[in-house]
Structure formats: structure tokens, C-alpha cells
Enzyme design. Structure first.
Site, short mmCIF file in Angstrom:
data_model
loop_
_atom_site.label_atom_id
_atom_site.label_comp_id
_atom_site.label_asym_id
_atom_site.label_seq_id
_atom_site.Cartn_x
_atom_site.Cartn_y
_atom_site.Cartn_z
N ASP A 193 38.69 -4.56 71.19
CA ASP A 193 38.83 -4.57 72.65
C ASP A 193 39.84 -5.69 72.89
O ASP A 193 39.50 -6.87 72.77
CB ASP A 193 37.50 -4.90 73.33
CG ASP A 193 37.65 -4.94 74.84
OD1 ASP A 193 38.71 -5.37 75.33
OD2 ASP A 193 36.72 -4.52 75.55
N HIS A 194 41.09 -5.32 73.21
CA HIS A 194 42.13 -6.36 73.16
C HIS A 194 41.93 -7.45 74.22
O HIS A 194 42.48 -8.53 74.08
CB HIS A 194 43.53 -5.73 73.26
CG HIS A 194 43.94 -5.32 74.64
ND1 HIS A 194 43.55 -4.15 75.20
CD2 HIS A 194 44.70 -5.93 75.58
CE1 HIS A 194 44.05 -4.04 76.43
NE2 HIS A 194 44.76 -5.13 76.69
N HIS A 256 36.61 -3.24 78.66
CA HIS A 256 37.15 -4.52 79.12
C HIS A 256 36.27 -5.18 80.20
O HIS A 256 35.95 -6.37 80.11
CB HIS A 256 38.56 -4.35 79.67
CG HIS A 256 39.51 -3.64 78.74
ND1 HIS A 256 39.47 -3.82 77.37
CD2 HIS A 256 40.52 -2.78 78.97
CE1 HIS A 256 40.43 -3.08 76.81
NE2 HIS A 256 41.07 -2.44 77.76
P1 NDP Z 1 50.70 7.58 71.09
O1 NDP Z 1 50.43 8.78 71.93
O2 NDP Z 1 52.00 6.90 71.24
O3 NDP Z 1 50.43 8.04 69.58
C1 NDP Z 1 50.63 7.19 68.46
C2 NDP Z 1 51.11 8.02 67.30
O4 NDP Z 1 50.09 8.88 66.86
C3 NDP Z 1 52.27 8.92 67.62
O5 NDP Z 1 53.49 8.23 67.57
C4 NDP Z 1 52.14 10.00 66.58
O6 NDP Z 1 52.89 9.62 65.44
C5 NDP Z 1 50.69 9.98 66.17
N1 NDP Z 1 49.98 11.22 66.53
C6 NDP Z 1 49.19 11.94 65.73
N2 NDP Z 1 48.67 13.00 66.32
C7 NDP Z 1 49.11 12.97 67.55
C8 NDP Z 1 48.91 13.80 68.67
N3 NDP Z 1 48.12 14.88 68.61
N4 NDP Z 1 49.52 13.46 69.81
C9 NDP Z 1 50.31 12.36 69.88
N5 NDP Z 1 50.52 11.54 68.82
C10 NDP Z 1 49.93 11.83 67.68
O7 NDP Z 1 49.46 6.59 71.30
P2 NDP Z 1 49.47 5.04 71.62
O8 NDP Z 1 50.36 4.35 70.66
O9 NDP Z 1 49.67 4.86 73.06
O10 NDP Z 1 47.94 4.67 71.34
C11 NDP Z 1 47.40 4.63 70.04
C12 NDP Z 1 45.94 4.23 70.16
O11 NDP Z 1 45.85 2.97 70.79
C13 NDP Z 1 45.12 5.19 71.02
O12 NDP Z 1 43.83 5.24 70.52
C14 NDP Z 1 45.08 4.51 72.37
O13 NDP Z 1 43.95 4.86 73.12
C15 NDP Z 1 45.03 3.05 71.96
N6 NDP Z 1 45.53 2.14 72.97
C16 NDP Z 1 46.82 2.27 73.42
C17 NDP Z 1 47.30 1.40 74.38
C18 NDP Z 1 48.71 1.48 74.86
O14 NDP Z 1 49.07 0.67 75.74
N7 NDP Z 1 49.52 2.40 74.37
C19 NDP Z 1 46.44 0.32 74.95
C20 NDP Z 1 45.14 0.27 74.37
C21 NDP Z 1 44.71 1.16 73.43
P3 NDP Z 1 53.56 10.70 64.47
O15 NDP Z 1 53.98 11.86 65.34
O16 NDP Z 1 54.72 9.97 63.87
O17 NDP Z 1 52.51 11.06 63.51
C1 BG6 Z 2 44.16 -0.53 77.92
C2 BG6 Z 2 44.03 0.68 78.79
O1 BG6 Z 2 43.03 -0.69 77.13
O2 BG6 Z 2 44.32 -1.67 78.74
C3 BG6 Z 2 45.23 0.81 79.70
O3 BG6 Z 2 43.95 1.82 77.96
C4 BG6 Z 2 45.44 -0.46 80.50
O4 BG6 Z 2 45.06 1.90 80.59
C5 BG6 Z 2 45.48 -1.65 79.56
O5 BG6 Z 2 46.67 -0.35 81.19
C6 BG6 Z 2 45.51 -2.95 80.34
O6 BG6 Z 2 45.71 -4.00 79.45
P1 BG6 Z 2 46.40 -5.35 79.92
O7 BG6 Z 2 46.32 -6.23 78.73
O8 BG6 Z 2 47.80 -4.99 80.32
O9 BG6 Z 2 45.61 -5.84 81.10
#
Ligand code: NDP
Ligand code: BG6
Length: 506
Positions: A193-194, A256
Site C-alpha cells: 500500500d504505497h 489507503h
Molecule cells: P498497466 O495497464 O500499464 O499494465 C502494466 C503492464 O502489464 C503492461 O505494460 C503490460 O505489459 C502488462 N499486461 C499484461 N496483461 C495485460 C492486460 N491484459 N492489459 C494490460 N496490460 C497487461 O498497469 P499499471 O502499470 O498502471 O499498474 C500495474 C499494477 O500496479 C496494477 O495492479 C495497478 O492496479 C497497480 N497500481 C498502479 C498505479 C498507477 O498509478 N499506475 C498506482 C497504484 C497501483 P506487456 O504488454 O509488455 O506484457
Molecule cells: C492509487 C490509486 O493506489 O493511488 C489511484 O489506484 C490514485 O487511483 C493513487 O490516483 C493516488 O496516489 P497518490 O500517491 O498520488 O496520492
């Protein structure tokens, strides 16, 4: 307010320990989280903070076909400057699928080669920056390929970091936990949980338990109510696919906000370590007043942004169905039913596309018991408010009444305001730096146990069930609010009914 931090012996505790030799393997290396958070955090550790071990490499993994050079370029683009360069020289990439034995075999071969070259001793931190449905299959594949096999105490360590959300309700969180438990021991699994990695969130415990001054007022005798606000200016952005199936209750409140509440309301743990913190947080979750249908109707406000000064409405955002009923805002009135907090309301709210990005916790104190300043009554004096500003403009603020220059009975509210940035002449590091470092150091203090995640879901489950049974709109009608406002008017009424108002906004 001018603050000069004194150098004291406790500053010795500030010495940051770097981890020993290890490799980080980043699944989903082409994704948003990797680009915006993880790569910059690793670059900062490699660059100015000099906390990555000399024997270290980063191996990106994913389906997107990239060469090592492509990935290194992605790293320097995500992290411009010397820090990015310092990291890029130690970055590699392996193309492969997530549920694919051949891909994992190729990964194993690549790892073995790089481990030999960089002398990392087989210590591995796998970071799953992937859609949640892939956490279990990937961990099972890693285990089947022998990549996470570890011999406690003697052999190299193998750790796996899973992002949130951990399940989408109590049942799915349990199922995920059971699948992961079959292939990883508890000390190998890091549930993030960041918010817990933010300096200002850790500071809640420092403020409460490294100072004597606040303890006597931290209870129902002195505190009138508590407000926890996590307001975001951003909308759903490019995450419509994930967010629309999730909503803010699951995305923000289950994790959070509940963690912030726990840190503010829990009792002092005997030690600052994972087990002691968990025990106090679990006790706190136990004391939260359970949801009933009547309370769900009265103490929760669901909202969704429509078009407003800050832009388009949620339902016209790219990727969002035009008739979506997903909540982008939630306000709640909670109670902690124990001796410390009986009768003190905790008002929580979070939302997207609100007027301002601000996360803060504000404790409003009760009026003085008697006013000696006739004709003023105790209620005429503005109450003391202690505010912990989590972000941005991180700091602490205390509103007090003070004598104003002028006539004898001339008083006004004054803010004692400390900004961390000014006080310590440094910006707080991004949460992911702390958390990545802790994974490599094997410190689970700032991570969530399976039981904590489970009990957090358990707390919200009656709400999810009621929304599912009645249709969320049946029991908690979706309240529109203009993008760029402070949320729906019904959230203001939640406090107004109690004779109170939100500290920020309406
Ligand atoms: P993305 O949608 O950018 O996906 C990350 C990577 O997963 C993609 O680049 C892709 O890489 C791979 N992938 C594999 N299967 C799939 C699919 N079905 N659809 C899309 N991508 C897929 O996710 P995020 O980087 O935003 O998030 C990753 C994790 O972190 C999630 O669990 C999210 O809930 C969590 N998270 C994200 C935050 C954010 O700000 N982005 C904040 C907090 C948590 P490739 O195609 O190269 O295999
Ligand atoms: C993530 C949520 O965990 O926290 C996002 O998935 C949200 O929806 C984000 O925007 C908020 O984080 P921060 O650190 O920018 O307050």
C-alpha cells in the site's frame, strides 16, 4: 514558521542502510506504474541516494518485444539526468508471456547468466507491476520454474511484491491469498500500500509516539471529530478499464484511507515492527462500527464527477461507458467503538477531479471547558485544529487562539505551521523509494499482511453486498458533482447534520 532542526543523537538513526547484492525483476516493465513510479524510484536510489548495491541489476519482463537497448532508453526517458544513466547501465529486458512456461524458462536462463555476471548471489526481488488477475498465475509460474524457491536462513532470498488491489472483495482476496500461500512463504510476499511508504504517513506514528505532548489529548475527552481527506485533481486518466470496474471504495478506501485511519486511531504498538503494528491495526479494525443497511444509507455518500470547471464528466472520459454508475467520490462517517474514541466521528472522503490535490488528516479539538473571556462563550472561540498535511506541501499545522495586538480583549486564530520542506531543507522521497529499499532489505514493517488486507475487506464487505443486492443506486444514490468542485452537496450535509463542516471546501 521558522524551524531549525537541532542535530541530536537520534539523528544517528537517520543513517540509511543499503541492501546487499541482489537483482530486481520487474514484470510489466513497459507499463504505467513502472514508467511513472518504479523506474524513477530505482534511479533515485542508484543516483543521488547511492543506496543500490554495487552488485545489482534490473531485469524487465513482459510481452512487449524490447531489446536491452530499448529498455535502457525507456529507463533514461522515464528518469532524465545522471540518475537515469546510472540505472540504465544495469538494465536488461527479457520478452515473454505471463502464463507461459517457455517464457519463464528463458527468464530463468537469463537470470542465471546475469547473476553470474553481476555477482548478485541469487538474491531476487520480483515486482509484479501487472493487472491483478495475473498475480496468482505469475507466482505459480515462478514457483514452477524454481525461480522463487528459497532456503530460509542459508540460501539466497527470493521475494515477490504484489501491487494493489489485492482482490476485489473478501472472497477474491481470500482466494488470492490461498493461491499465493501455496507457492510463497509469508516472509517472501510483500503486499504494497504505497501510502505507507510516504514519509508523512510514517510521521503520523512519530508525531504520536515520539512526542509526549499529543498523547494526553488523543482521545474522546479532547477530540471533537477527525477528518481524513484524500482529494485528487486528476480524473480517471488512461486507467478507465481498471477504474470503471473498481470505483473509489475499492481503489482508495479499502486500502489507503483505512490505513490512514488506523495509524491515527490505533493504540501505541510496543515496538515499531511489522508484527506489533499489525496487531494494533487489527485491533483497531475490530473496533470500527459495522455497517448496517441504515448506516449505509445515512453515513455514506457516493458521487461521480460530471462536466465542470476542471473538464469533462466521468462518463465521457475515454474508455468509460456512457452509462457508468461507478463512484469517483466517497464520503463516510465512521465510528471507532472503544474507550478512546467512543462517540467521536471520523469523517473520511476521497474523490477524483476535486478542486485541489490534498491529503490531510485534521483533528478538531473540543471547545475550552469554560471561557474566562466574557462575553465570549467557549463555542465562540475557534477550536484548536491539528492538521497533518500528508501531501502536497507536507507539514503540520496547529490552529490556536492568540492575543491580537490592539484592545485588551482582542483575540484571533493563529496557525503554527511547519513545512517539512522548509524545516529539513529537503523534499520527502517518493514512497516507492522507501518501499523498494525495504523489499531489498527484507523489512516488512511498511507492508500489509494477508490478515490485514482480509479484515479491511471484511469491514467494507457489507457495503459491497448492499450495493450489489439493491444496486448501489438503490441504497446510496450516485450524487453528481462538477469536475473541479469539492464533491457533492450531500457530503457537506453529512457533516452539517452533526453541526460541523469540512475544513476544506464546502
Ligand atoms: P498497466 O495497464 O500499464 O499494465 C502494466 C503492464 O502489464 C503492461 O505494460 C503490460 O505489459 C502488462 N499486461 C499484461 N496483461 C495485460 C492486460 N491484459 N492489459 C494490460 N496490460 C497487461 O498497469 P499499471 O502499470 O498502471 O499498474 C500495474 C499494477 O500496479 C496494477 O495492479 C495497478 O492496479 C497497480 N497500481 C498502479 C498505479 C498507477 O498509478 N499506475 C498506482 C497504484 C497501483 P506487456 O504488454 O509488455 O506484457
Ligand atoms: C492509487 C490509486 O493506489 O493511488 C489511484 O489506484 C490514485 O487511483 C493513487 O490516483 C493516488 O496516489 P497518490 O500517491 O498520488 O496520492
Amino acid at each position: 514558521m521558522q524551524v531549525t532542526p537541532r542535530i541530536t543523537t537520534t539523528d544517528l538513526l537517520c543513517l540509511e542502510r543499503g541492501p546487499g547484492p541482489c537483482a530486481a525483476i520487474l514484470f510489466g516493465a513497459s507499463g504505467d506504474l513502472a514508467r511513472r513510479k518504479l523506474l524513477p524510484a530505482l534511479a533515485a536510489l542508484a543516483g543521488e541516494r547511492r543506496l543500490l548495491p554495487e552488485h545489482f541489476f534490473l531485469l524487465g519482463y513482459g510481452r512487449t518485444p524490447l531489446t536491452d537497448a530499448d529498455f535502457a532508453r525507456q529507463v533514461t526517458e522515464a528518469c532524465p539526468g545522471a540518475a537515469g544513466q546510472a540505472l540504465a547501465g544495469r538494465c536488461f529486458y527479457q520478452t515473454g508471456g505471463y502464463d507461459d512456461a517457455a517464457g519463464h524458462a528463458a527468464l530463468a536462463a537469463r537470470l542465471a547468466e546475469l547473476e553470474l555476471r553481476f555477482g548478485t548471489g541469487g538474491n531476487r526481488a520480483f515486482y509484479l507491476a501487472l493487472p491483478p488477475e495475473l498475480y496468482a498465475p505469475v507466482c505459480e509460474r515462478l514457483a514452477a520454474a524454481g525461480l522463487t524457491t528459497a532456503t530460509p536462513a542459508t540460501g539466497p532470498w527470493r521475494r515477490v511484491v504484489v501491487e494493489k488491489p489485492f482482490g476485489r472483495d473478501l472472497r477474491t482476496a481470500d482466494e488470492l491469498d490461498q493461491r499465493l500461500a501455496r507457492v510463497l512463504r509469508p516472509e517472501q510476499l510483500y503486499r504494497i500500500d504505497h501510502y505507507l511508504g510516504k514519509d508523512t504517513v510514517q510521521n503520523i506514528l512519530m508525531l504520536r509516539f515520539a512526542n509526549r505532548v499529543f498523547a494526553p489529548i488523543w482521545n474522546r475527552d479532547s477530540i471533537d471529530h477527525v477528518q481524513i481527506t484524500v482529494a485528487e485533481e486528476v480524473g480517471v486518466g488512461h486507467r478507465a478499464g481498471y477504474f470503471d470496474a473498481t470505483g473509489v471504495l475499492r481503489d482508495m478506501c479499502q486500502n489507503h484511507l483505512l490505513q490512514l485511519l488506523a495509524l491515527v486511531a490505533m493504540d501505541a504498538p510496543p515496538r515499531f515492527d511489522a508484527a506489533a503494528l499489525e496487531a494494533e491495526k487489527l485491533r483497531l479494525l475490530d473496533t470500527l462500527r459495522p455497517w448496517t443497511p441504515a448506516r449505509i444509507a445515512a453515513d455514506l455518500v457516493r458521487g461521480q464527477y460530471g462536466a465542470g470547471p476542471a473538464g469533462a464528466g466521468y462518463c465521457t472520459e475515454p474508455g468509460v461507458p456512457a452509462d457508468s454508475a461507478t463512484e469517483t467520490y466517497l464520503a463516510a462517517r465512521l465510528f471507532v467503538d472503544d474507550w478512546r474514541w467512543a462517540g467521536v466521528p471520523f469523517y473520511l472522503r476521497t474523490g477524483k477531479r476535486l478542486a485541489k490535490r490534498v491529503t490531510e488528516i485534521a483533528l478538531t479539538l473540543k471547545p475550552v471547558p469554560h471561557s474566562i473571556f466574557a462575553p465570549l462563550n467557549p463555542e465562540d472561540l475557534a477550536p484548536n485544529v491539528l492538521v497533518m498535511r500528508v501531501q502536497p506541501d507536507e507539514g503540520i499545522e496547529l490552529t490556536i487562539q492568540a492575543k491580537r495586538p490592539g484592545p485588551k480583549l482582542c483575540m484571533s486564530a493563529m496557525n503554527l505551521d511547519v513545512s517539512y520542506r522548509e524545516a529539513f531543507k529537503a523534499d520527502p522521497p517518493d514512497a516507492y523509494q522507501r518501499l523498494l529499499l525495504d523489499v531489498m532489505l527484507g523489512d516488512q514493517t511498511l507492508f500489509l499482511s494477508g490478515e490485514l488486507v482480509r479484515r479491511s475487506w471484511q469491514f467494507w464487505q457489507p457495503v459491497l453486498d448492499a450495493w450489489a443486492a439493491a444496486g448501489a443506486d438503490g441504497i446510496c444514490p450516485l450524487q453528481p458533482y462538477p469536475a473541479g468542485s469539492w464533491g457533492p452537496p450531500a457530503a457537506a450535509r453529512l457533516l452539517a447534520d452533526d453541526g460541523r463542516r469540512w475544513r476544506l471546501g464546502a
